[in-house]
Scaffold this motif. Structure first.
Motif, short mmCIF file in Angstrom:
data_model
loop_
_atom_site.label_atom_id
_atom_site.label_comp_id
_atom_site.label_asym_id
_atom_site.label_seq_id
_atom_site.Cartn_x
_atom_site.Cartn_y
_atom_site.Cartn_z
N SER A 1 0.82 -1.22 0.00
CA SER A 1 0.00 0.00 0.00
C SER A 1 0.85 1.27 0.00
O SER A 1 0.36 2.35 -0.34
N SER A 2 2.14 1.15 0.37
CA SER A 2 3.01 2.33 0.46
C SER A 2 3.82 2.57 -0.80
O SER A 2 4.29 3.69 -1.03
N ILE A 3 4.04 1.54 -1.59
CA ILE A 3 4.83 1.67 -2.83
C ILE A 3 3.88 1.38 -3.99
O ILE A 3 3.57 0.22 -4.27
N ASN A 4 3.43 2.42 -4.68
CA ASN A 4 2.39 2.22 -5.69
C ASN A 4 2.91 1.52 -6.94
O ASN A 4 2.13 1.06 -7.77
N THR A 5 4.24 1.43 -7.07
CA THR A 5 4.81 0.73 -8.24
C THR A 5 5.04 -0.75 -7.95
O THR A 5 5.50 -1.49 -8.81
N LEU A 6 4.74 -1.17 -6.70
CA LEU A 6 4.91 -2.56 -6.31
C LEU A 6 3.69 -3.34 -6.77
O LEU A 6 2.56 -3.07 -6.33
N LYS A 7 3.87 -4.30 -7.65
CA LYS A 7 2.75 -5.03 -8.24
C LYS A 7 2.71 -6.47 -7.72
O LYS A 7 3.73 -7.16 -7.71
#
Length: 543
Positions: free
Chosen positions: A362-368
């Motif tokens: 939820s904190s790293i929006n590029t983490l998929k």
């Protein structure tokens, strides 16, 4: 020529007679011979490992291993720490109301950074002084308006008196609290009951049978005359059992869920100690809040940035404005995505470390998230950031895994095996959290797992000494939720054991026990801000 042939025939007859005698002797004394040879695996034990066996003992007799001796040694220490405290009437147990808290060296104003001491004299419900210690107490100071809190240090003199020490970390109005979580008699009862049985939780295994499913009972120990499936890690001697469904192979086990059983090893009198009104009772209600000021002291020198391997203290820090501040070092604000560039993070354990996974996502929006084709909260998770080359995984620890929701066990494995498959290097971080799911079972189950994980970490650090390994200790949890199974007393004993077991390895410790006391969460899954502050310690270790 005739004499030579006759001699050869005589020799052959003698050799035949000798061979027959040796064969007869071996047959008659086979048991003694195998004993002399010290054959490493008995045939019975081998059969138990290779296939289910309806009459096989659950704990086959094997010679004591090093792990068994280590478990025994820790158990002996704990038994001395928690002696039996039988009681004939609840009136003779510790009473929070009748106990006395004496403020040592009282002052009108207290100075920030100083220590405040309180002498606690415990009494029973008839007002009589207790002559022994062992009460499970929790000390905390707080300033709700400042979103500030810290744990206190409790010293047990084992004679009915305790020294409760608070470090005055901040200025302002400060409330002091000492809770009687359980009296010593309750502690003794919990310890005895915990180590008495494995059946407070029953598991239900789901087996695939073509297009349908078959369900059977499963457990760490099954007292059943039925044919059993044994799921055994032969190296680490950790096992789980299911009743074998008729005409279905043991390998067809696919899913699991659990529920509490109506089983108790406490007497009716002992159970009364764990009624809601008797758990977590304030012992210092008569003491007013204190005022803390700076007292114009010299400026405190700047603390060094927190680094991996720093020794922890008691208390390990304090909360101020909802932010965790360690005692011995300073936490810097870290840009999470930049810090994790090129890192492989393996989160292994229970749902309290799964909260970390959810926080990262939820904190790293590029983490998929990568779809691993599983379902439910216990599904293994993988998330990647291809641009920054960030790889974060969460893997559940194996049995016992308590959950009312059905979860897959198709790929379940002990985290020791996952650690053994980890290559490790300077960009690899392994975070391990064990405890909550072990509380309802005898302590030897937890000790065996912790020791096996210790050995796996030791192997990892031998082959890849640059790997960073972090142990996240348990969170405190709800105080009034089924003490016999889930009391924080069980968690505290496990917390002490983990610190003792891993002290010889170069691993970092994130003291979630102390952090969650300081925050006063009393929730097995603390709020997001608490999780974020735990993760900030990790980021400071990494970057």
């Amino acid at each position: 020529m005739t004499k030579r042939v006759t001699s050869r025939k005589s020799l052959l007859v003698l050799l035949f007679i000798l061979a027959s005698w040796i064969t007869f002797t071996i047959f008659q004394n086979s048991t003694k011979l195998w004993t002399v040879l010290k054959f490493p695996i008995s045939l019975h034990h081998w059969n138990l490992i290779m296939k289910s066996c309806p009459e096989a003992p659950l704990n086959p007799a094997v010679s004591p291993t090093e792990t068994e001796l280590r478990i025994k040694g820790i158990m002996e220490k704990l038994d001395k720490l928690i002696p039996p405290r039988p009681f004939t009437n609840v009136s003779s147990t510790t009473s929070a109301t009748h106990s006395r808290a004496i403020l040592l060296s009282p002052q009108d104003t207290y100075c920030m950074g100083n220590q405040l001491d309180i002498l606690l004299e415990v009494r029973d419900h008839l007002g009589r002084r207790k002559e022994y210690g062992g009460d499970f107490l929790r000390a905390r100071m707080s300033s709700p308006a400042l979103k500030a809190g810290a744990s206190g240090k409790v010293t047990d003199f084992n004679n009915g008196t305790y020294l409760v020490s608070f470090t005055l970390f901040w200025e302002g109005r400060v409330s002091l609290s000492v809770l009687l979580i359980h009296p010593s008699e309750g502690v003794s009862a919990l310890w005895r009951a915990r180590n008495q049985g494995y059946d407070r939780v029953i598991f239900t295994g789901q087996f695939a049978n073509g297009t349908s499913h078959v369900y059977t009972d499963c457990a760490l120990v099954l007292n059943s005359s039925a044919e059993l499936c044994e799921y055994l890690d032969t190296r680490d001697q950790e096992a789980f059992y299911c009743v074998k469904p008729p005409h279905i192979p043991c390998a067809a086990l696919t899913h699991m869920h659990s529920k509490n059983k109506g089983v108790s090893y406490l007497s009716k009198q002992e159970r009364s100690l764990f009624e809601r009104s008797n758990v977590g009772v304030e012992m210092m209600g008569k003491l007013d809040a204190i005022t803390v000021s700076k007292c114009n002291k010299k400026t405190v020198p700047m603390k060094k940035k927190c680094k991996f391997g720093m020794a922890s203290t008691i208390p390990s820090g304090h909360v101020w404005k909802d932010t965790w501040n360690p005692v011995s070092c300073s936490l810097a604000p870290i840009k999470m995505r930049e810090c994790l560039r090129g890192k492989f993070i393996y989160l292994m354990g229970d749902s309290t470390i799964r909260q970390w996974m959810e926080y990262f996502k939820s904190s790293i929006n590029t983490l998929k998230s990568v779809d691993l084709h599983e379902f439910g909260k216990f599904q293994n998770q993988l998330a990647v950031d291809l641009d920054k080359n960030i790889n974060i995984q969460w893997k559940k620890h194996a049995y016992p895994l308590i959950g009312s929701l059905t979860y897959s066990v198709k790929e379940i494995e002990y985290i020791t095996r996952a650690i053994d498959r980890t290559g490790g290097e300077k960009n690899t971080i392994v975070v391990i959290s064990l405890g909550q799911h072990f509380r309802p079972f005898p302590i030897d189950v937890f000790l065996r797992r912790a020791l096996n994980v210790h050995d796996a970490v030791q192997r990892l650090l031998l082959r890849s000494p640059d790997t960073m390994v972090i142990i996240k200790s348990e969170n405190i949890r709800e105080m009034h939720n089924d003490a016999e199974r889930f009391s924080d007393f069980h968690g505290y004993i496990q917390h002490l054991a983990i610190k003792d077991i891993f002290q010889d390895l170069n691993v970092g410790i994130i003291d979630a026990w102390d952090i969650t006391i300081a925050y006063g969460t009393n929730d097995v899954h603390p709020p997001r801000s608490v999780v974020g502050n735990q993760i900030n310690i990790l980021l400071n270790f990494i970057c």
